[in-house]
Motif scaffolding. Structure first.
Motif, short mmCIF file in Angstrom:
data_model
loop_
_atom_site.label_atom_id
_atom_site.label_comp_id
_atom_site.label_asym_id
_atom_site.label_seq_id
_atom_site.Cartn_x
_atom_site.Cartn_y
_atom_site.Cartn_z
N SER A 1 53.10 -68.78 -27.97
CA SER A 1 53.57 -67.66 -28.80
C SER A 1 54.90 -67.33 -28.07
O SER A 1 55.27 -67.59 -26.77
N LYS B 1 56.09 -62.33 -31.27
CA LYS B 1 55.01 -62.42 -32.16
C LYS B 1 55.12 -63.55 -33.26
O LYS B 1 54.59 -63.74 -34.19
N LYS B 2 55.75 -64.50 -32.58
CA LYS B 2 55.50 -66.16 -33.41
C LYS B 2 54.94 -66.84 -32.71
O LYS B 2 54.81 -67.13 -31.63
N ASP C 1 51.99 -69.94 -41.98
CA ASP C 1 53.49 -70.20 -42.84
C ASP C 1 53.89 -71.61 -42.88
O ASP C 1 54.69 -71.86 -43.75
N PHE D 1 51.81 -72.44 -38.06
CA PHE D 1 52.56 -71.81 -37.65
C PHE D 1 52.46 -70.41 -38.27
O PHE D 1 52.08 -70.42 -39.50
N LYS D 2 52.66 -69.30 -37.43
CA LYS D 2 52.41 -67.83 -38.02
C LYS D 2 53.39 -66.78 -37.42
O LYS D 2 53.37 -66.90 -36.22
N ASN D 3 54.30 -66.30 -38.24
CA ASN D 3 55.08 -65.26 -37.67
C ASN D 3 54.84 -64.06 -38.11
O ASN D 3 55.09 -63.62 -39.43
N GLU E 1 56.60 -61.25 -37.02
CA GLU E 1 57.94 -60.51 -36.61
C GLU E 1 58.50 -60.07 -38.13
O GLU E 1 58.00 -60.71 -39.28
#
Length: 209
Positions: A65, A68-69, A189, A205-207, A209
């Motif tokens: 991380s 918050k990515k 994502d 992948f998950k963002n 923000e």
């Protein structure tokens, strides 16, 4: 930051530890409850995929991380037994992977192919719509860094484009339906399967923000 790497196995060993590790990361980073649940769902989908891979499969699961990515990683440093995989397919009535249903089933299929016979990936059913690299197995496996081979975003784009031009294709119609109802597709994502040296890697992948 990077979480501890948890060794997970297809027999279930380590899977609960992986979920607990993600809970620790969510708390440390300060994710909101809904965000933490999304990250947990991603990990649960990943470990569920591990449970359906051929027996005696082992991999490392961890989270990276930046703010918050997040990237949820699954990496196997052992090659799957290509003969075992082919034997399972031959025992299937259709000679196809009957478990390759839903998005995670297809991603598991990509993962297995990358660990056995990469050269067939762009020839198999609808999976070819997500292929983003066209090299040979040898030069990919000898690459010094991670090389993405298959992308969910590319798959979604390819399936959508094909559906618009071929409305009578049952296989494409089924793939579109899977995407519509897929949890992992709705909360992540991007998902990539690739290789680095002798490792097969899954990255989600998950963002937030």
């Amino acid at each position: 930051m990077q979480s501890d790497k948890i060794r997970v196995k297809s027999n279930g060993d380590g899977l609960e530890n992986a979920v607990r590790e993600i809970e620790k990361v969510s708390h440390y980073v300060g994710l909101e409850p809904k965000q933490a649940r999304y990250l947990q769902l991603i990990v649960e989908e990943t470990v569920g995929m591990v449970r359906s891979i051929t027996p005696n499969f082992e991999a490392l699961l961890w989270v990276e991380s930046e703010g918050k990515k997040f990237i949820v990683n699954l990496s196997s440093d052992t090659q799957l037994d290509i003969f075992q995989r082919e034997d399972l397919l031959q025992k299937s009535t259709s000679k196809k992977n009957s478990l390759a249903r839903g998005i995670m089933g297809k991603i598991r299929n990509v993962f297995e192919i990358c660990a056995t016979d990469l050269n067939t990936l762009d020839q198999i059913d609808v999976l070819k719509y997500g292929v983003i690299y066209g090299g040979t197995q040898d030069n990919i496996m000898n690459a010094a860094s991670y090389t993405p081979i298959w992308s969910l975003n590319s798959y979604v784009e390819g399936i959508s484009d094909t559906a618009q031009g071929d409305e009578d294709n049952d296989e494409i119609e089924e793939a579109c339906s899977e995407l519509e109802y897929s949890i992992i597709n709705s909360i992540s994502d991007e998902i990539q399967v690739g290789v680095s040296l002798n490792k097969v890697q899954l990255k989600i992948f998950k963002n937030f923000e």
